[in-house]
Design a protein around this motif. Structure first.
Motif, PDB file in Angstrom:
ATOM      1  N   THR A  36      33.777  53.535  17.417  1.00 47.30           N
ATOM      2  CA  THR A  36      34.868  54.239  17.754  1.00 47.30           C
ATOM      3  C   THR A  36      35.967  54.881  16.905  1.00 47.30           C
ATOM      4  O   THR A  36      34.936  54.710  15.973  1.00 47.30           O
ATOM      5  N   ALA A  38      38.472  57.866  15.553  1.00 50.89           N
ATOM      6  CA  ALA A  38      39.185  59.020  15.189  1.00 50.89           C
ATOM      7  C   ALA A  38      37.982  59.909  15.361  1.00 50.89           C
ATOM      8  O   ALA A  38      37.805  61.002  15.040  1.00 50.89           O
ATOM      9  N   THR A  39      37.609  59.355  13.662  1.00 49.67           N
ATOM     10  CA  THR A  39      35.975  59.971  13.510  1.00 49.67           C
ATOM     11  C   THR A  39      35.435  61.172  14.094  1.00 49.67           C
ATOM     12  O   THR A  39      34.634  61.462  14.510  1.00 49.67           O
ATOM     13  N   LEU A  66      29.589  48.839  18.697  1.00 48.25           N
ATOM     14  CA  LEU A  66      30.199  47.677  18.242  1.00 48.25           C
ATOM     15  C   LEU A  66      31.284  46.565  18.195  1.00 48.25           C
ATOM     16  O   LEU A  66      31.236  45.539  17.680  1.00 48.25           O
ATOM     17  N   ASP A  67      32.090  47.334  19.195  1.00 44.62           N
ATOM     18  CA  ASP A  67      33.679  46.371  19.018  1.00 44.62           C
ATOM     19  C   ASP A  67      34.005  46.944  20.222  1.00 44.62           C
ATOM     20  O   ASP A  67      34.142  47.705  21.385  1.00 44.62           O
ATOM     21  N   HIS A 138      36.108  48.313   5.879  1.00 46.04           N
ATOM     22  CA  HIS A 138      35.585  47.467   7.197  1.00 46.04           C
ATOM     23  C   HIS A 138      33.942  48.262   8.204  1.00 46.04           C
ATOM     24  O   HIS A 138      34.427  50.212   7.727  1.00 46.04           O
ATOM     25  N   GLY A 140      32.738  47.785  11.940  1.00 44.31           N
ATOM     26  CA  GLY A 140      32.773  47.726  13.161  1.00 44.31           C
ATOM     27  C   GLY A 140      33.940  46.905  12.252  1.00 44.31           C
ATOM     28  O   GLY A 140      34.980  48.183  12.108  1.00 44.31           O
ATOM     29  N   GLN A 164      46.023  51.463  10.144  1.00 47.16           N
ATOM     30  CA  GLN A 164      45.634  52.674  10.414  1.00 47.16           C
ATOM     31  C   GLN A 164      45.517  52.835  11.909  1.00 47.16           C
ATOM     32  O   GLN A 164      45.160  53.344  13.077  1.00 47.16           O
ATOM     33  N   LYS A 202      39.510  58.354   3.569  1.00 47.18           N
ATOM     34  CA  LYS A 202      38.563  57.861   3.245  1.00 47.18           C
ATOM     35  C   LYS A 202      38.489  58.227   2.087  1.00 47.18           C
ATOM     36  O   LYS A 202      37.036  56.901   1.214  1.00 47.18           O
TER      37      LYS A 202
HETATM   38  C1  F6R Z   1      35.520  51.127  15.259  1.00 44.58           C
HETATM   39  C2  F6R Z   1      34.839  51.323  14.556  1.00 44.58           C
HETATM   40  C3  F6R Z   1      34.971  51.420  13.139  1.00 44.58           C
HETATM   41  C4  F6R Z   1      36.182  52.691  12.653  1.00 44.58           C
HETATM   42  C5  F6R Z   1      36.522  52.857  11.336  1.00 44.58           C
HETATM   43  C6  F6R Z   1      37.123  54.784  11.616  1.00 44.58           C
HETATM   44  O1  F6R Z   1      34.540  50.598  16.889  1.00 44.58           O
HETATM   45  O2  F6R Z   1      33.464  50.914  14.282  1.00 44.58           O
HETATM   46  O3  F6R Z   1      34.794  50.506  12.290  1.00 44.58           O
HETATM   47  O4  F6R Z   1      34.432  53.476  12.959  1.00 44.58           O
HETATM   48  O5  F6R Z   1      37.983  52.084  12.002  1.00 44.58           O
HETATM   49  O6  F6R Z   1      38.279  54.358  11.984  1.00 44.58           O
HETATM   50  P1  F6R Z   1      38.613  56.093  12.071  1.00 44.58           P
HETATM   51  O7  F6R Z   1      37.590  57.203  12.241  1.00 44.58           O
HETATM   52  O8  F6R Z   1      39.735  55.847  13.167  1.00 44.58           O
HETATM   53  O9  F6R Z   1      39.795  55.784  10.674  1.00 44.58           O
END
Ligand code: F6R
Length: 272
Positions: A36, A38-39, A66-67, A138, A140, A164, A202
Motif C-alpha cells: 500500500t 502513496a507510491t 504485506l501489512d 523499511h 512492508g 511519513q 526516496k
Molecule cells: C505498505 C508498505 C510500505 C510502503 C512504504 C512507502 O504496505 O509496504 O513499505 O511501501 O512505506 O510508502 P509511500 O509509497 O507512501 O511512500
C-alpha cells in the motif's frame, strides 16, 4: 538485483504495471504480493485501466498484502483493507475471497501472524511481491533492526514511518503505533520481488538500500541478496545512486525489457 531507472514517475509506474500484467497473463493463477502507500496508488490505477481497457484478468489470481495496522477494522478509512478495496479490489475482477491481509483486530495477534504465514504456504508461496520503500528503509513495515530471518509479526512503527504516514489520518492521534507485517524472511522467500521508488524523498534511502552495506538498520538492503529482485526508480529517486550509468546500460541492452518499452497498442474508441 537489477536496477531500472525511468525518466519520470509515470514511466516507472508504467513499467511496474506492465511487469505485473505480463506475469498475470503468463500465470493467471499468480499469487501476487501487494503493498500500500502513496507510491502504489498510480500502479493500481494503471492495473485497473489495463483490466478495463484490455481485459487484464484477475479472476484466478490470489493476493497477499504485506501489512496492516493493528487495531483498525477493515471498514476504517485508514485500514489497508480499505485502501486495497478502494484502489484495486473494487476496480478489477479479483475474487475477494482470494484477497488476503493480516487482521489487525484479531484477539490473538500472534496467532493471526502464524495463520497468515500458513495461508501463504497453502497458496504455494508468493510468485511476485510488489514493494515500496519507506523513508526509514523499511519494506512492508519491517523497520530498522528487523532481523533478516524475521517472519510475520507485530511491530512498533519507527518515528520516520509515523511522520511519513500520519498525513493520511484525519485525526493524527488515531494513527496506530503498531502493525502486523510480513517479515523480511517472508519477503525474501517470494519468488520474485519488484520494488518501486519514486520522488526525491526516496533518493537517500534508496541509495543506502541498494549500494550500502547489507544492514538490519536498512531492512530493504536485504533485497541485495534476493536472487530475483527488480528495483524500478524514477530519475529523482535514483539521483543518489553511484552506479546509475551502469544500471542504465544493462537495462537498455537487455533484450528482455524491450517488449515492456513498446508503445501501448491503440485502444478501440469504445473501450476508452
Ligand atoms: C505498505 C508498505 C510500505 C510502503 C512504504 C512507502 O504496505 O509496504 O513499505 O511501501 O512505506 O510508502 P509511500 O509509497 O507512501 O511512500
Amino acid at each position: 538485483m537489477q536496477v531500472i531507472i525511468r525518466p519520470n514517475a509515470k514511466a516507472a509506474v508504467e513499467l511496474v504495471a506492465q511487469v505485473i500484467a505480463a506475469a498475470l497473463r503468463d500465470h493467471p493463477r499468480l499469487v501476487l504480493g501487494l503493498a500500500t502507500g502513496a507510491t502504489m496508488e498510480a500502479v493500481y490505477a494503471r492495473l485497473s485501466a489495463l483490466h478495463r481497457k484490455e481485459g487484464l484478468d484477475f479472476s484466478a489470481c490470489h493476493t497477499f498484502n504485506l501489512d496492516e495496522y493493528v487495531g483498525l477494522p477493515a471498514e476504517h478509512p485508514n485500514s489497508y483493507r480499505h485502501y486495497m478495496n478502494r484502489h484495486l479490489f473494487s476496480r478489477v475482477n479479483l475474487d475477494l475471497r482470494n484477497t488476503h491481509l493480516p487482521d489487525g483486530t484479531a484477539a490473538d495477534l500472534a496467532a493471526e501472524c502464524q495463520k497468515y504465514e500458513a495461508l501463504i504456504g497453502q497458496a504455494g508461496g508468493i510468485d511476485l511481491q510488489l514493494l515500496g520503500i519507506g523513508r526509514s528503509g523499511h519494506i512492508g513495515f519491517n523497520e530498522p533492526l528487523s532481523a533478516i530471518n524475521s517472519r510475520t509479526r507485530v511491530v512498533w512503527l519507527a518515528s520516520a514511518t509515523l511522520a511519513q504516514n500520519v498525513r493520511h489520518f484525519k485525526n493524527p492521534t488515531q494513527m496506530p503505533r503498531q502493525a502486523i507485517t510480513m517479515g523480511v524472511a517472508t519477503i525474501m522467500e517470494c519468488r520474485r520481488c519488484l520494488l518501486l521508488a519514486t520522488g526525491p524523498d526516496k533518493a537517500e534511502v534508496l541509495a543506502r538500500a541498494i549500494e550500502g552495506p547489507l544492514a538490519a538498520m536498512v531492512p530493504a538492503s536485504a533485497l541485495q541478496i534476493h536472487s530475483d529482485c527488480i528495483v524500478v526508480a524514477d530519475a529523482s529517486a535514483a539521483s543518489r545512486l553511484q552506479g546509475k550509468q551502469d544500471y542504465e546500460r544493462a537495462f537498455q541492452n537487455d533484450p528482455k525489457w524491450q517488449r515492456f518499452l513498446q508503445p501501448a497498442p491503440a485502444i478501440a474508441a469504445d473501450k476508452r
